[in-house]
Scaffold this motif. Structure first.
Motif, PDB file in Angstrom:
ATOM      1  N   LYS A  15      10.781 -16.059   6.908  1.00 11.85           N
ATOM      2  CA  LYS A  15      12.068 -16.243   7.618  1.00 11.85           C
ATOM      3  C   LYS A  15      11.977 -15.791   9.075  1.00 11.85           C
ATOM      4  N   TYR A  16      11.008 -14.917   9.384  1.00  7.68           N
ATOM      5  CA  TYR A  16      10.840 -14.487  10.778  1.00  7.68           C
ATOM      6  C   TYR A  16       9.694 -15.238  11.471  1.00  7.68           C
ATOM      7  N   GLY A  17       9.150 -16.237  10.810  1.00  8.14           N
ATOM      8  CA  GLY A  17       8.077 -17.031  11.417  1.00  8.14           C
ATOM      9  C   GLY A  17       6.846 -16.193  11.725  1.00  8.14           C
ATOM     10  N   GLN A  18       6.464 -15.340  10.778  1.00  5.13           N
ATOM     11  CA  GLN A  18       5.368 -14.400  11.062  1.00  5.13           C
ATOM     12  C   GLN A  18       3.986 -15.031  10.841  1.00  5.13           C
ATOM     13  N   ASN A  19       3.498 -15.679  11.874  1.00  6.06           N
ATOM     14  CA  ASN A  19       2.137 -16.220  11.904  1.00  6.06           C
ATOM     15  C   ASN A  19       1.466 -15.547  13.089  1.00  6.06           C
ATOM     16  N   PHE A  20       0.539 -14.637  12.786  1.00  2.00           N
ATOM     17  CA  PHE A  20       0.011 -13.769  13.845  1.00  2.00           C
ATOM     18  C   PHE A  20      -1.301 -14.308  14.430  1.00  2.00           C
ATOM     19  N   LEU A  21      -1.521 -13.934  15.682  1.00  2.00           N
ATOM     20  CA  LEU A  21      -2.765 -14.291  16.375  1.00  2.00           C
ATOM     21  C   LEU A  21      -3.685 -13.080  16.390  1.00  2.00           C
ATOM     22  N   SER A  22      -5.002 -13.358  16.436  1.00  2.00           N
ATOM     23  CA  SER A  22      -5.915 -12.215  16.591  1.00  2.00           C
ATOM     24  C   SER A  22      -7.144 -12.572  17.421  1.00  2.00           C
ATOM     25  N   ILE A  45       8.561 -11.388  23.522  1.00  3.59           N
ATOM     26  CA  ILE A  45       9.525 -11.520  22.422  1.00  3.59           C
ATOM     27  C   ILE A  45       8.738 -11.824  21.153  1.00  3.59           C
ATOM     28  N   GLY A  46       8.859 -10.929  20.177  1.00  2.75           N
ATOM     29  CA  GLY A  46       8.131 -11.078  18.918  1.00  2.75           C
ATOM     30  C   GLY A  46       6.784 -10.386  18.964  1.00  2.75           C
ATOM     31  N   ALA A  47       6.790  -9.056  18.830  1.00  6.61           N
ATOM     32  CA  ALA A  47       5.533  -8.293  18.959  1.00  6.61           C
ATOM     33  C   ALA A  47       4.578  -8.559  17.804  1.00  6.61           C
ATOM     34  N   GLY A  48       5.140  -8.804  16.604  1.00  5.37           N
ATOM     35  CA  GLY A  48       4.280  -8.999  15.434  1.00  5.37           C
ATOM     36  C   GLY A  48       3.441  -7.763  15.185  1.00  5.37           C
ATOM     37  N   ALA A  49       2.139  -7.959  14.999  1.00  3.38           N
ATOM     38  CA  ALA A  49       1.252  -6.815  14.772  1.00  3.38           C
ATOM     39  C   ALA A  49       0.742  -6.248  16.092  1.00  3.38           C
ATOM     40  N   TYR A  66      10.137  -7.084  22.217  1.00  2.00           N
ATOM     41  CA  TYR A  66      11.161  -7.077  21.170  1.00  2.00           C
ATOM     42  C   TYR A  66      10.542  -7.475  19.841  1.00  2.00           C
ATOM     43  N   GLU A  67      10.985  -6.832  18.778  1.00  2.00           N
ATOM     44  CA  GLU A  67      10.550  -7.225  17.438  1.00  2.00           C
ATOM     45  C   GLU A  67      11.712  -7.025  16.472  1.00  2.00           C
ATOM     46  N   ILE A  68      12.025  -8.069  15.723  1.00  2.00           N
ATOM     47  CA  ILE A  68      13.183  -8.028  14.818  1.00  2.00           C
ATOM     48  C   ILE A  68      12.879  -7.240  13.538  1.00  2.00           C
ATOM     49  N   ASP A  69      11.618  -7.200  13.145  1.00  2.00           N
ATOM     50  CA  ASP A  69      11.257  -6.674  11.823  1.00  2.00           C
ATOM     51  C   ASP A  69      10.820  -5.204  11.916  1.00  2.00           C
ATOM     52  N   ARG A  91      14.855  -4.966  17.899  1.00  2.00           N
ATOM     53  CA  ARG A  91      16.147  -5.660  17.861  1.00  2.00           C
ATOM     54  C   ARG A  91      15.927  -7.167  17.851  1.00  2.00           C
ATOM     55  N   ASP A  92      16.947  -7.887  17.412  1.00  2.00           N
ATOM     56  CA  ASP A  92      16.926  -9.351  17.390  1.00  2.00           C
ATOM     57  C   ASP A  92      17.171  -9.845  18.814  1.00  2.00           C
ATOM     58  N   PHE A  93      16.180 -10.448  19.421  1.00  2.00           N
ATOM     59  CA  PHE A  93      16.370 -10.848  20.820  1.00  2.00           C
ATOM     60  C   PHE A  93      17.420 -11.946  20.955  1.00  2.00           C
ATOM     61  N   ALA A  94      17.556 -12.777  19.926  1.00  2.00           N
ATOM     62  CA  ALA A  94      18.522 -13.881  20.002  1.00  2.00           C
ATOM     63  C   ALA A  94      19.948 -13.358  20.169  1.00  2.00           C
ATOM     64  N   ALA A 113       6.098 -15.280  24.927  1.00  2.00           N
ATOM     65  CA  ALA A 113       6.642 -15.273  23.566  1.00  2.00           C
ATOM     66  C   ALA A 113       5.890 -16.213  22.645  1.00  2.00           C
ATOM     67  N   ASN A 114       5.620 -15.695  21.455  1.00  2.00           N
ATOM     68  CA  ASN A 114       5.097 -16.518  20.374  1.00  2.00           C
ATOM     69  C   ASN A 114       6.087 -16.308  19.245  1.00  2.00           C
ATOM     70  N   LEU A 115       7.136 -17.108  19.273  1.00  2.00           N
ATOM     71  CA  LEU A 115       8.282 -16.879  18.393  1.00  2.00           C
ATOM     72  C   LEU A 115       8.315 -17.878  17.265  1.00  2.00           C
TER      73      LEU A 115
HETATM   74  N1  SAM Z   1       3.195 -11.963  19.108  1.00  2.00           N
HETATM   75  C1  SAM Z   1       2.599 -11.872  17.790  1.00  2.00           C
HETATM   76  C2  SAM Z   1       1.336 -12.683  17.754  1.00  2.00           C
HETATM   77  O1  SAM Z   1       1.181 -13.539  18.638  1.00  2.00           O
HETATM   78  O2  SAM Z   1       0.528 -12.484  16.846  1.00  2.00           O
HETATM   79  C3  SAM Z   1       3.555 -12.300  16.682  1.00  2.00           C
HETATM   80  C4  SAM Z   1       3.980 -13.734  16.684  1.00  2.00           C
HETATM   81  S1  SAM Z   1       4.918 -14.252  15.310  1.00  2.00           S
HETATM   82  C5  SAM Z   1       4.794 -16.009  15.494  1.00  2.00           C
HETATM   83  C6  SAM Z   1       6.608 -14.026  15.773  1.00  2.00           C
HETATM   84  C7  SAM Z   1       7.129 -12.599  15.743  1.00  2.00           C
HETATM   85  O3  SAM Z   1       8.477 -12.607  16.248  1.00  2.00           O
HETATM   86  C8  SAM Z   1       7.228 -11.993  14.354  1.00  2.00           C
HETATM   87  O4  SAM Z   1       6.661 -10.727  14.334  1.00  2.00           O
HETATM   88  C9  SAM Z   1       8.728 -11.936  14.056  1.00  2.00           C
HETATM   89  O5  SAM Z   1       9.071 -10.876  13.191  1.00  2.00           O
HETATM   90  C10 SAM Z   1       9.297 -11.787  15.443  1.00  2.00           C
HETATM   91  N2  SAM Z   1      10.671 -12.313  15.580  1.00  2.00           N
HETATM   92  C11 SAM Z   1      11.207 -13.373  14.946  1.00  2.00           C
HETATM   93  N3  SAM Z   1      12.457 -13.578  15.350  1.00  2.00           N
HETATM   94  C12 SAM Z   1      12.715 -12.643  16.299  1.00  2.00           C
HETATM   95  C13 SAM Z   1      13.855 -12.329  17.087  1.00  2.00           C
HETATM   96  N4  SAM Z   1      14.965 -13.048  16.991  1.00  2.00           N
HETATM   97  N5  SAM Z   1      13.789 -11.274  17.940  1.00  2.00           N
HETATM   98  C14 SAM Z   1      12.648 -10.537  18.033  1.00  2.00           C
HETATM   99  N6  SAM Z   1      11.552 -10.792  17.301  1.00  2.00           N
HETATM  100  C15 SAM Z   1      11.565 -11.823  16.444  1.00  2.00           C
END
Ligand code: SAM
Length: 278
Positions: A15-22, A45-49, A66-69, A91-94, A113-115
């Motif tokens: 639901k948070y689109g968590q597909n991470f890069l490495s 926006i979206g720190a992930g790991a 920002y990271e929602i999770d 926090r939820d950036f949206a 952002a990688n959202l």
């Molecule tokens: N930046 C990291 C990377 O490139 O590996 C993570 C990318 S992942 C596609 C998207 C990240 O955005 C997830 O960690 C997710 O939890 C976070 N996320 C999703 N919706 C968000 C929101 N509304 N505000 C902040 N973070 C959000």
């Protein structure tokens, strides 16, 4: 990265689109695409790991991510240890007030952002329409969305979003990214798009009039621009024809044949004629 996620019992949330890069080369390339230097303040926006956050912090002066999770907190404490110029806001950036977020950044900044794909367009539009100090955005998007952001007038991908972005600056695809570079692997390939607000944008008399003109031009793609203008701005046929004649728009033209600049010129004429609407 996977070791750290495993150690903290992290489970990927679709639901948070968590597909991470490495991939370190890709991460460095995205930072370079964004034009990050030692003087840059970066809003991620979206720190992930934290893989991209770390790569950004190595080049930037300051990174606010920002990271929602919140369940990523222990992971990020570990992956970002030693990155003293990076802070994570859970926090939820949206839902964030952009003016408030800009105050915290105190000055010009870049967005990276990688959202998740479903929030990318609304978040991009927030910067396009409301940001005051943003120098540009470098965003990972689905290839299809990349085509829409960068489309030429008259092409099938050209639409209201393209025209809105073009008013603020240039949009270019900097690289294509295979789905195999994400964990877990998504169903689509992606592209990195750079929206550069420091070049290529143009001024209009009223931003609101431009937004309304663009909305109206693409209101009904099967209708002519003349008909869309009549219904969108309560104009008579004669008034709509006269506006289009001033811009040498041929009879029967559709909105998508006008470049963003020509839509800007049209919005200026509409603003002069119907200023009370804005
Ligand atoms: N930046 C990291 C990377 O490139 O590996 C993570 C990318 S992942 C596609 C998207 C990240 O955005 C997830 O960690 C997710 O939890 C976070 N996320 C999703 N919706 C968000 C929101 N509304 N505000 C902040 N973070 C959000």
């Amino acid at each position: 990265m996977e070791d750290v996620l495993f150690k903290h019992n992290f489970t990927f949330k679709k639901k948070y689109g968590q597909n991470f890069l490495s991939d370190p080369n890709l991460l460095r390339a995205i930072v370079a695409d964004a034009g990050v230097s030692e003087t840059s303040v970066v809003l991620e926006i979206g720190a992930g790991a934290g893989a991209l956050t770390r790569a950004l912090s190595e080049k930037a002066k300051r990174v606010v991510s920002y990271e929602i999770d919140k369940s990523l907190q222990p992971v990020l404490s570990e992956t970002l240890s030693g990155c003293d110029n990076a802070e994570v806001v859970f926090r939820d950036f949206a839902r964030e007030d952009l003016a408030e977020a800009e105050k915290n950044l105190s000055g010009e900044y870049l967005v990276v952002a990688n959202l998740p794909y479903y929030v990318t367009t609304p978040v991009v539009m927030k910067f396009v329409e409301e940001s005051k100090k943003c120098l540009g955005l470098t965003v990972m998007v689905q290839e299809e969305v990349a085509r829409r952001f960068c489309a030429e007038a008259g092409s099938p991908d050209y639409g209201a979003v393209t025209a809105a972005i073009a008013r603020r600056g240039n949009a270019t695809v900097t690289r294509y990214v295979s789905r195999t570079l994400f964990t877990p692997r998504p169903n689509v390939d992606s592209a990195v798009v750079k929206l550069d607000f420091t070049r290529g944008g143009f001024a209009v008399k009223s931003e609101k009039a431009y937004r309304e003109t663009v909305r109206c031009a693409f209101l009904n793609r099967r209708k002519t621009l003349e008909n869309n203008l009549m219904s969108g701005f309560s104009l008579s046929r004669g008034e709509a024809k006269e506006l289009l004649r001033q811009l040498d728009v041929p009879d029967g033209a559709r909105g998508e044949t006008l470049s963003p600049q020509r839509l800007g010129a049209l919005s200026d004429l509409i603003f002069e004629k119907k200023g009370e609407l804005f």
